[in-house]
Motif scaffolding. Structure first.
Motif, mmCIF file in Angstrom:
data_model
loop_
_atom_site.group_PDB
_atom_site.id
_atom_site.type_symbol
_atom_site.label_atom_id
_atom_site.label_comp_id
_atom_site.label_asym_id
_atom_site.label_seq_id
_atom_site.Cartn_x
_atom_site.Cartn_y
_atom_site.Cartn_z
ATOM 1 N N LEU A 52 -7.098 -22.100 17.339
ATOM 2 C CA LEU A 52 -5.745 -22.636 17.368
ATOM 3 C C LEU A 52 -4.845 -21.591 18.011
ATOM 4 N N LEU A 53 -4.257 -21.946 19.126
ATOM 5 C CA LEU A 53 -3.350 -21.039 19.833
ATOM 6 C C LEU A 53 -1.964 -21.172 19.211
ATOM 7 N N CYS A 54 -1.517 -20.115 18.560
ATOM 8 C CA CYS A 54 -0.244 -20.127 17.845
ATOM 9 C C CYS A 54 0.806 -19.376 18.658
ATOM 10 N N THR A 55 1.998 -19.959 18.762
ATOM 11 C CA THR A 55 3.109 -19.346 19.481
ATOM 12 C C THR A 55 4.343 -19.401 18.597
ATOM 13 N N THR A 56 4.940 -18.263 18.347
ATOM 14 C CA THR A 56 6.128 -18.246 17.492
ATOM 15 C C THR A 56 7.324 -18.819 18.233
ATOM 16 N N LEU A 57 8.164 -19.540 17.484
ATOM 17 C CA LEU A 57 9.385 -20.137 18.012
ATOM 18 C C LEU A 57 10.572 -19.673 17.158
ATOM 19 N N ALA A 58 11.750 -19.911 17.667
ATOM 20 C CA ALA A 58 12.939 -19.642 16.864
ATOM 21 C C ALA A 58 12.978 -20.618 15.693
ATOM 22 N N PRO A 59 13.383 -20.183 14.517
ATOM 23 C CA PRO A 59 13.405 -21.081 13.352
ATOM 24 C C PRO A 59 14.344 -22.256 13.601
ATOM 25 N N PRO A 60 13.999 -23.444 13.078
ATOM 26 C CA PRO A 60 14.840 -24.628 13.314
ATOM 27 C C PRO A 60 16.211 -24.516 12.671
ATOM 28 N N TYR A 105 12.435 -13.509 10.137
ATOM 29 C CA TYR A 105 11.589 -14.321 10.989
ATOM 30 C C TYR A 105 11.081 -13.493 12.174
ATOM 31 N N ALA A 106 9.866 -13.782 12.583
ATOM 32 C CA ALA A 106 9.333 -13.145 13.787
ATOM 33 C C ALA A 106 10.079 -13.657 15.006
ATOM 34 N N GLU A 107 10.223 -12.804 16.004
ATOM 35 C CA GLU A 107 10.885 -13.227 17.226
ATOM 36 C C GLU A 107 10.014 -14.246 17.966
ATOM 37 N N ALA A 108 10.646 -15.084 18.748
ATOM 38 C CA ALA A 108 9.915 -16.094 19.513
ATOM 39 C C ALA A 108 9.080 -15.430 20.607
ATOM 40 N N GLY A 109 7.919 -15.991 20.888
ATOM 41 C CA GLY A 109 7.097 -15.513 22.001
ATOM 42 C C GLY A 109 5.819 -14.809 21.631
ATOM 43 N N ARG A 110 5.565 -14.558 20.351
ATOM 44 C CA ARG A 110 4.271 -13.969 19.980
ATOM 45 C C ARG A 110 3.175 -15.019 20.147
ATOM 46 N N VAL A 111 2.028 -14.584 20.631
ATOM 47 C CA VAL A 111 0.924 -15.498 20.886
ATOM 48 C C VAL A 111 -0.354 -14.902 20.300
ATOM 49 N N PHE A 112 -1.098 -15.705 19.548
ATOM 50 C CA PHE A 112 -2.367 -15.247 18.990
ATOM 51 C C PHE A 112 -3.217 -16.464 18.672
ATOM 52 N N LYS A 113 -4.514 -16.227 18.510
ATOM 53 C CA LYS A 113 -5.470 -17.309 18.270
ATOM 54 C C LYS A 113 -6.149 -17.129 16.916
ATOM 55 N N VAL A 114 -6.164 -18.203 16.140
ATOM 56 C CA VAL A 114 -6.860 -18.215 14.858
ATOM 57 C C VAL A 114 -8.062 -19.161 14.997
ATOM 58 N N GLY A 147 0.840 -1.194 0.000
ATOM 59 C CA GLY A 147 0.000 0.000 0.000
ATOM 60 C C GLY A 147 0.870 1.237 0.000
ATOM 61 N N LEU A 148 0.599 2.134 0.957
ATOM 62 C CA LEU A 148 1.437 3.324 1.086
ATOM 63 C C LEU A 148 2.878 2.926 1.362
ATOM 64 N N THR A 149 3.044 1.871 2.166
ATOM 65 C CA THR A 149 4.362 1.278 2.418
ATOM 66 C C THR A 149 4.225 -0.227 2.286
ATOM 67 N N SER A 150 5.333 -0.920 2.301
ATOM 68 C CA SER A 150 5.303 -2.376 2.191
ATOM 69 C C SER A 150 6.113 -2.989 3.325
ATOM 70 N N ASP A 151 5.753 -4.215 3.681
ATOM 71 C CA ASP A 151 6.447 -4.945 4.734
ATOM 72 C C ASP A 151 6.138 -6.422 4.560
ATOM 73 N N ASN A 152 6.970 -7.281 5.117
ATOM 74 C CA ASN A 152 6.737 -8.716 5.047
ATOM 75 C C ASN A 152 7.509 -9.416 6.157
ATOM 76 N N GLU A 153 7.114 -10.658 6.409
ATOM 77 C CA GLU A 153 7.723 -11.401 7.509
ATOM 78 C C GLU A 153 7.274 -12.850 7.412
ATOM 79 N N GLN A 154 8.003 -13.751 8.064
ATOM 80 C CA GLN A 154 7.573 -15.137 8.139
ATOM 81 C C GLN A 154 7.667 -15.642 9.574
ATOM 82 N N HIS A 155 6.869 -16.688 9.853
ATOM 83 C CA HIS A 155 6.812 -17.282 11.185
ATOM 84 C C HIS A 155 7.223 -18.740 11.117
ATOM 85 N N TYR A 156 7.771 -19.214 12.209
ATOM 86 C CA TYR A 156 7.833 -20.640 12.516
ATOM 87 C C TYR A 156 7.381 -20.766 13.951
#
Length: 266
Positions: free
Chosen positions: A133-141, A151-160, A114-123
């Motif tokens: 589904l309770l999702c928790t980010t971890l350090a990539p293997p 990669y997103a930092e470990a410790g993010r928590v969210f529900k889908v 859009g006005l700006t762009s950004d991107n990221e990936q999770h494991y």
């Protein structure tokens, strides 16, 4: 004598059985009332009302459907979501591509244009919690390469929600779904207690709004600041890198006007 002894023993056993209190026979009304105090799932085999209660309370239908889908698709289920927001002629599009695996891990790639762009990936890992589904980010293997998305930092928590995942694709106009900002690390998911770990103490945590509490981060060494309406604001990194300095005030004013000034624009 042995015959008399066996008779006496049989009489004592019979009297003992007769002395046991008879189990009460409960009708359906009584069973329905005590369902909330029963925690033995085996009761569902002999009580239809209890079975229906368990199926509803534990969201067994959607859980079973997801398990069947995982097995039918080789242990992987994909889910895509897109949110489009219109800022008076300027559209911002956010797309999310999930992959949930049978071994309770997930991956996610999200993009913003859009006005700006950004991107990221999770494991990360996932588990069932109620109807989500309770999702928790971890350090990539594996150690990511420089050519990969960050990669997103470990410790993010969210529900889908499970039903959203089962649908395969969802769309949203103008409004974010409850998990989107938390998945991008911008704020806490309103449905989980993320953010309380960032509070300095319990009193601060209880007084903070549910929408997510993130401690203010110290400015970067290369941070640039501008004055807008008497207040100093840090220039977003993407604006500072991609636009000349005489455009910073106009672009940052536009960003603040549309309610994105508190997001982390990396």
């Amino acid at each position: 004598s042995s015959r008399c002894g066996s008779r006496r023993a049989h009489c004592r056993e019979t009297q003992g059985v007769d002395a046991m209190p008879a189990l009460p026979v409960l009708d359906e009304t009584c069973l329905t009332r005590i369902l909330h105090y029963i925690n033995d799932p085996r009761a569902r085999l002999c009580c239809r009302a209890w079975e229906q209660h368990l199926v509803k309370a534990l969201y067994l239908t959607s859980r079973a459907q997801l398990a069947q889908k995982l097995h039918a698709r080789g242990g992987k289920v994909s889910y895509h979501h897109c949110t489009v927001r219109d800022f008076g002629g300027i559209e911002e599009c956010l797309s999310y591509s999930f992959m949930f695996r049978l071994e309770k891990t997930y991956s996610l790639q999200w993009f913003r244009e859009g006005l700006t762009s950004d991107n990221e990936q999770h494991y990360g890992s996932w588990c069932f919690e109620a109807d989500a589904l309770l999702c928790t980010t971890l350090a990539p293997p594996d150690t990511p390469s420089q050519n990969e998305l960050r990669y997103a930092e470990a410790g993010r928590v969210f529900k889908v929600p499970v039903d959203n995942v089962l649908s395969g694709t969802t769309h949203s106009l103008q409004l974010f779904l409850g998990w989107e900002l938390a998945a991008r690390g911008l704020t806490g998911d309103s449905s989980v207690s993320i953010g309380l770990l960032h509070a300095s103490n319990a009193a601060t945590a209880s007084a903070a709004p549910t929408a997510g509490i993130l401690q203010a981060q110290p400015p970067r060494e290369d941070a640039r600041f501008i004055e807008i309406d008497g207040d100093m604001h840090e220039v977003s990194r993407d604006i500072a890198h991609n636009w000349p300095e005489h455009d910073w005030t106009r672009l940052m004013r536009c960003r603040l006007r549309f309610g994105t000034g508190q997001e982390r624009w990396a």
